[in-house]
Structures are given as C-alpha cells and as structure tokens.
Design a protein around this motif. Structure first.
Motif, PDB file in Angstrom:
ATOM      1  N   THR A   1       0.801  -1.213   0.000  1.00 24.86           N
ATOM      2  CA  THR A   1       0.000   0.000   0.000  1.00 24.86           C
ATOM      3  C   THR A   1       0.836   1.266   0.000  1.00 24.86           C
ATOM      4  N   ASP A   2       0.322   2.276  -0.672  1.00 24.12           N
ATOM      5  CA  ASP A   2       0.920   3.597  -0.652  1.00 24.12           C
ATOM      6  C   ASP A   2       0.671   4.183   0.733  1.00 24.12           C
ATOM      7  N   TYR A   3       1.577   5.056   1.163  1.00 21.08           N
ATOM      8  CA  TYR A   3       1.389   5.664   2.468  1.00 21.08           C
ATOM      9  C   TYR A   3       0.369   6.801   2.389  1.00 21.08           C
ATOM     10  N   CYS A   4       0.657   7.742   1.472  1.00 25.73           N
ATOM     11  CA  CYS A   4      -0.180   8.947   1.352  1.00 25.73           C
ATOM     12  C   CYS A   4      -1.397   8.687   0.501  1.00 25.73           C
ATOM     13  N   MET A   5      -2.534   8.558   1.145  1.00 26.89           N
ATOM     14  CA  MET A   5      -3.769   8.393   0.383  1.00 26.89           C
ATOM     15  C   MET A   5      -4.847   9.234   1.047  1.00 26.89           C
ATOM     16  N   PRO A   6      -5.768   9.768   0.250  1.00 23.34           N
ATOM     17  CA  PRO A   6      -6.835  10.568   0.863  1.00 23.34           C
ATOM     18  C   PRO A   6      -7.744   9.672   1.698  1.00 23.34           C
ATOM     19  N   GLY A   7      -8.315  10.232   2.750  1.00 19.80           N
ATOM     20  CA  GLY A   7      -9.183   9.444   3.622  1.00 19.80           C
ATOM     21  C   GLY A   7      -8.320   8.684   4.605  1.00 19.80           C
ATOM     22  N   MET A   8      -8.193   7.404   4.390  1.00 21.41           N
ATOM     23  CA  MET A   8      -7.376   6.576   5.276  1.00 21.41           C
ATOM     24  C   MET A   8      -5.994   6.394   4.667  1.00 21.41           C
ATOM     25  N   THR A   9      -4.961   6.623   5.455  1.00 22.66           N
ATOM     26  CA  THR A   9      -3.604   6.459   4.927  1.00 22.66           C
ATOM     27  C   THR A   9      -3.213   4.981   4.920  1.00 22.66           C
ATOM     28  N   GLY A  10      -2.095   4.691   4.268  1.00 21.37           N
ATOM     29  CA  GLY A  10      -1.587   3.332   4.243  1.00 21.37           C
ATOM     30  C   GLY A  10      -1.200   2.866   5.628  1.00 21.37           C
ATOM     31  N   PHE A  11      -0.758   3.815   6.444  1.00 20.30           N
ATOM     32  CA  PHE A  11      -0.370   3.501   7.819  1.00 20.30           C
ATOM     33  C   PHE A  11      -1.593   3.053   8.618  1.00 20.30           C
ATOM     34  N   GLU A  12      -2.699   3.765   8.436  1.00 20.65           N
ATOM     35  CA  GLU A  12      -3.925   3.405   9.141  1.00 20.65           C
ATOM     36  C   GLU A  12      -4.458   2.059   8.660  1.00 20.65           C
TER      37      GLU A  12
ATOM     38  N   ARG B   1       8.667   8.417   9.438  1.00 22.33           N
ATOM     39  CA  ARG B   1       7.542   7.716   8.817  1.00 22.33           C
ATOM     40  C   ARG B   1       7.882   6.235   8.652  1.00 22.33           C
ATOM     41  N   ILE B   2       9.087   5.989   8.153  1.00 15.88           N
ATOM     42  CA  ILE B   2       9.533   4.612   7.927  1.00 15.88           C
ATOM     43  C   ILE B   2       9.543   3.839   9.238  1.00 15.88           C
ATOM     44  N   ASN B   3      10.133   4.453  10.268  1.00 11.00           N
ATOM     45  CA  ASN B   3      10.221   3.773  11.562  1.00 11.00           C
ATOM     46  C   ASN B   3       8.851   3.497  12.153  1.00 11.00           C
ATOM     47  N   LYS B   4       7.973   4.473  11.984  1.00 12.70           N
ATOM     48  CA  LYS B   4       6.615   4.323  12.509  1.00 12.70           C
ATOM     49  C   LYS B   4       5.936   3.104  11.867  1.00 12.70           C
ATOM     50  N   CYS B   5       6.099   2.985  10.581  1.00 10.97           N
ATOM     51  CA  CYS B   5       5.461   1.866   9.860  1.00 10.97           C
ATOM     52  C   CYS B   5       6.063   0.533  10.280  1.00 10.97           C
ATOM     53  N   LEU B   6       7.374   0.490  10.342  1.00  7.65           N
ATOM     54  CA  LEU B   6       8.025  -0.764  10.718  1.00  7.65           C
ATOM     55  C   LEU B   6       7.662  -1.151  12.147  1.00  7.65           C
ATOM     56  N   ALA B   7       7.596  -0.145  13.022  1.00  7.94           N
ATOM     57  CA  ALA B   7       7.256  -0.412  14.422  1.00  7.94           C
ATOM     58  C   ALA B   7       5.829  -0.930  14.563  1.00  7.94           C
ATOM     59  N   SER B   8       4.968  -0.547  13.624  1.00 10.61           N
ATOM     60  CA  SER B   8       3.581  -0.999  13.679  1.00 10.61           C
ATOM     61  C   SER B   8       3.357  -2.311  12.946  1.00 10.61           C
ATOM     62  N   GLY B   9       4.456  -2.928  12.523  1.00  9.67           N
ATOM     63  CA  GLY B   9       4.332  -4.267  11.955  1.00  9.67           C
ATOM     64  C   GLY B   9       4.446  -4.361  10.450  1.00  9.67           C
ATOM     65  N   ALA B  10       4.861  -3.286   9.785  1.00  7.10           N
ATOM     66  CA  ALA B  10       5.035  -3.367   8.338  1.00  7.10           C
ATOM     67  C   ALA B  10       6.195  -4.304   8.027  1.00  7.10           C
TER      68      ALA B  10
END
Lengths: 200, 145
Positions: A127-138, A166-175
């Motif tokens: 998934t792309d990170y930056c998306m309108p509405g819900m982000t890839g992170f969400e 941003r990268i660390n946040k995603c990896l920390a959340s299980g990416a």
C-alpha cells in the motif's frame, strides 16, 4: 556341533533384533525432524497464511497481492511489476476499498465469500502511504488489529517521500518492509525473495 | 528507421526530458506486453490533463488554497516521477515549494512553466512512439544495451 548351532542362531537373533532397532530408531528420528520443522515454521515471523497460496494452471504457487494506491499510474506500474514477478494482483484505489475487499469493510457490506474462497485469499498487501481518507499507515494498523489470518498477512508500505520517522513508525507498527517509490523490478524481486525465504 | 528512433530517444534523455525511470519502464516490456510504456504514457497524459484542469480552476478562483494545490501537485509529481518525466517533475517540486511558502505568484509562474514542459514532453513522446511503432516492435521493446 550343537554349540555352534546355538551360537549361530543366537547371533542371528541378535542381528535381527539389532536391525529391527535400527529401523525403529530411524522412524523415531524422522518424526523428530518433522516436528522440529513444524515448530520452526510456526515460530517464524512470517505467516502460516503464506503457506496457503493458490496454484496456477501449471501448479506453480502464486502469491496473491492486494496493491493499494490512489495514483492511477502507480497502480498500473505496481501491477505490472507484480505480474512480471508471477504474482496474482488485485488493485484498490484507496484503503476503504482495500478493506472491503479483505472483508473488513462496512458491516452492512460484509462479503464472506471473498475471504473464505481460497483463490481470493490475500498473501501480501502493498500500500501507498499517502492516500486521501485513510492512509496506508492506518490501513496497516487496521489489518494488524485483526484476529483472523489477516493479522499475519505481510503489509508493505510504499512512499515517494523518504522520511525516517515515517519509515520507523510503519516498521514499528508491523510493516514487513518500507519501499521507496517509484518501485523498481529489483525491489519487487527482493521482496518476493524475502517472503519466499520465510516460507521455506 | 530504428536508428532514428534510438537517436530520438537518446536525445530525450540527453536533454533531460526523461530520466532513468523511463528506462526502468522499458525493462517491463516483453513480447506479451510490447507497448507497456506507451500505454502508461498515454494514461499519464490523460490523468495529468485532468490534474492540470483542476489546478487551473483552483488558481482561476483566485483564492489560493495552498493545501489543496499541494495535494494536487503531490499527485502530479508522483505520476511524473513514475514515468520518468524529469523536467515536469522538477516543476512540480518547485510548485510545491512555493505552496509551502505561501507564494501565490511563484505558484502561478511555475505552473505556466509546468504546463509548457508537460505539453512539450507530450508532443515529443507522441512523436517518439509513433516512429517506434513504424520502426517495428522488437527493437524498441528492449532497453538499448
């Protein structure tokens, strides 16, 4: 004379017992190895759901990828990259559509058929990170919150921007991985290698 | 003919209209998908025309919603990067910088330049693909070694 006969038959019996024990022991060893293998694969960080891949016409295992990106060009590009890497691809133009496809959408629209049909089971989400509405992170967090097999599905985040926090946040959340856009064929090959190695 | 095609392509790189990403796209072509780059290119110009229209309208309204403009440009830059449109990408970056600085005049100026680059690239690529199709698929389906 009798002595020799007895000796011979005794030796023979011992020999038979010996061979029998050897066979028993081999079976025991094999069982142990099997158990060890099972324990190894379930203890892995990669999902057992990766094991449940579909098979194409030539009985080659196909990874089914759900690719999520609001950018039309990027969607086409990632789809092509994945198809070249012999993946089956489903694209979604935003996170909500992706969730619907995964059966996590609005309860009123819950479609059981999609998640129970093995052919449509998703083995990887990109998934792309930056998306309108819900982000890839969400989207990542939503998937990881699940109690179903979805929790174990690897989620890869892509972004055009290289922001360490941003990268660390995603990896920390299980990416599973963070990839810089635009994606190259080598990126996808690297990812596939990583996933395949986890499985074997 | 094929040499002419190759020369045109090389000049697009040399003059900075295209960057390595375009070559990456060519690597994705094969006998089953010999026109992938042209397809993506066509898609790009269709999609970016829509974005240009949106931005034009937003700018004409006079009220500079920099967030919205930046959001449009984020999309534009993304697509341009993915296709290897080097000069267009550069203008997108400039535009976003002006957005962040709240510089309306800078935005307007840059946008004019962006439209020019976009239009130039479109013409050059259309010409290139037309020649490439005439030259025959095999030579142009692969990146020159």
């Amino acid at each position: 004379m009798i002595h020799t006969c007895t000796l011979l038959s005794l030796s023979l019996s011992f020999f038979i017992v010996y061979v029998f024990c050897l066979i028993l022991f081999s079976f025991f060893l094999l069982e142990l190895l099997d158990i060890a293998k099972e324990m190894n694969s379930s203890g892995d960080s990669c999902s057992s759901s990766l094991m449940e891949v579909a098979y194409d016409d030539d009985h080659h295992e196909e990874i089914h990828v759900l690719a999520v990106d609001d950018n039309l060009i990027d969607r086409k590009l990632v789809e092509r990259l994945l198809k070249i890497s012999s993946c089956k691809v489903t694209t979604a133009e935003n996170a909500l559509r992706a969730l619907e496809y995964l059966g996590l959408g609005d309860q009123n629209q819950h479609i059981d058929a999609l998640t129970t049909n093995n052919d449509l089971k998703v083995n990887l989400i990109i998934t792309d990170y930056c998306m309108p509405g819900m982000t890839g992170f969400e989207l990542l967090k939503k998937v990881k919150q699940e109690s179903s097999y979805l929790k174990e599905v690897p989620v890869v985040i892509m972004s055009s921007e290289n922001i360490p926090t941003r990268i660390n946040k995603c990896l920390a959340s299980g990416a599973q991985m963070f990839m810089q856009k635009p994606l190259k064929l080598s990126d996808v090959e690297k990812l596939k290698c990583q996933l395949m190695n986890c499985r074997s | 003919m094929q040499r002419q095609v190759a020369l045109i392509k090389q000049s697009l790189f040399d003059q900075g209209y295209l960057d390595e990403q375009f070559m990456e796209l060519e690597e994705l072509q094969d006998d089953a998908n010999p026109n992938f780059v042209e397809e993506v290119s066509t898609l790009y110009f269709k999609d970016s025309a829509r974005l240009i229209n949106n931005i034009d309208q937003a700018l004409e309204r006079g009220s500079f919603d920099f967030n919205r403009l930046d959001s449009y440009m984020h999309q534009f830059k993304g697509s341009s990067t993915s296709i290897g449109a080097n000069k267009v990408k550069a203008e997108c970056t400039k535009f976003r910088e002006y957005c962040r600085a709240g510089n309306a005049e800078g935005c307007l100026r840059t946008f004019q330049q962006l439209k020019k680059e976009h239009s130039t690239l479109r013409k050059k690529l259309e010409h290139y693909f037309q020649l490439a199709r005439q030259a025959g698929p095999k030579e142009t389906a692969r990146r020159p070694k």
